[in-house]
Design a protein around this motif. Structure first.
Motif, PDB file in Angstrom:
ATOM      1  N   GLU A 101       0.779  -1.290   0.280  1.00 22.00           N
ATOM      2  CA  GLU A 101      -0.099  -0.036   0.185  1.00 22.00           C
ATOM      3  C   GLU A 101       1.303   1.334  -0.233  1.00 22.00           C
ATOM      4  N   LYS A 104       2.293   1.730  -3.217  1.00 28.10           N
ATOM      5  CA  LYS A 104       1.482   2.007  -4.608  1.00 28.10           C
ATOM      6  C   LYS A 104       0.918   3.619  -4.136  1.00 28.10           C
ATOM      7  N   SER A 105       1.093   4.348  -2.979  1.00 22.62           N
ATOM      8  CA  SER A 105       0.774   5.359  -2.946  1.00 22.62           C
ATOM      9  C   SER A 105       1.500   6.309  -3.137  1.00 22.62           C
ATOM     10  N   SER A 111       2.074   0.698 -10.830  1.00 19.69           N
ATOM     11  CA  SER A 111       1.457  -1.057 -10.799  1.00 19.69           C
ATOM     12  C   SER A 111       2.645  -1.529  -9.790  1.00 19.69           C
ATOM     13  N   VAL A 112       2.356  -2.539  -8.761  1.00 21.32           N
ATOM     14  CA  VAL A 112       3.493  -2.900  -7.454  1.00 21.32           C
ATOM     15  C   VAL A 112       2.543  -5.173  -7.437  1.00 21.32           C
TER      16      VAL A 112
END
Length: 125
Positions: A101, A104-105, A111-112
């Motif tokens: 998370e 992703k921020s 994409s992760v």
């Protein structure tokens, strides 16, 4: 005997001269419009991409490091064109999702891929 050596030398010189001419030719004429701009941008693009990937990787590392509860020492980050891959280990299962998370921020992350695992001490407990 001397004429054979001279002949071989002459054939070798012709082959070298032909190879040099063919090797130096390009697929586009030098006076084509946009040829120099295309060459310049083509050579600069990989360096810019690598710089952008390194910068994104550092930003993800910095974002993870801001969270003191996460031990980022065993986490590796690979960034390529906005795609981030997380490898390594964390101390507990809750941190696996938390690190994803955080990544992703980060601005620029598209994409992760999370390949993190929980580090289990010796003995499996």
């Amino acid at each position: 005997m001397k004429s054979i050596k001279t002949f071989r030398l002459a054939v070798g010189a012709v082959i070298v001269a032909t190879s040099m001419t063919v090797w130096s030719q390009t697929s586009e004429p030098a006076n084509a419009p946009g040829a120099s701009a295309m060459t310049a941008s083509g050579s600069a693009a990989p360096a810019t991409g690598r710089k952008a990937n390194r910068a994104l990787r550092r930003q993800v590392y910095n974002a993870i490091a801001k969270h003191k509860e996460i031990s980022a020492g065993n986490i590796s980050v690979i960034a390529k064109d906005g795609a981030v891959t997380l490898n390594g280990t964390v101390t507990n299962a809750a941190q696996v999702g938390k690190v994803a998370e955080i990544a992703k921020s980060v601005p620029g992350v598209i994409s992760v891929t999370n390949k993190l695992a929980v580090d289990q001490p010796f003995g499996g407990q």
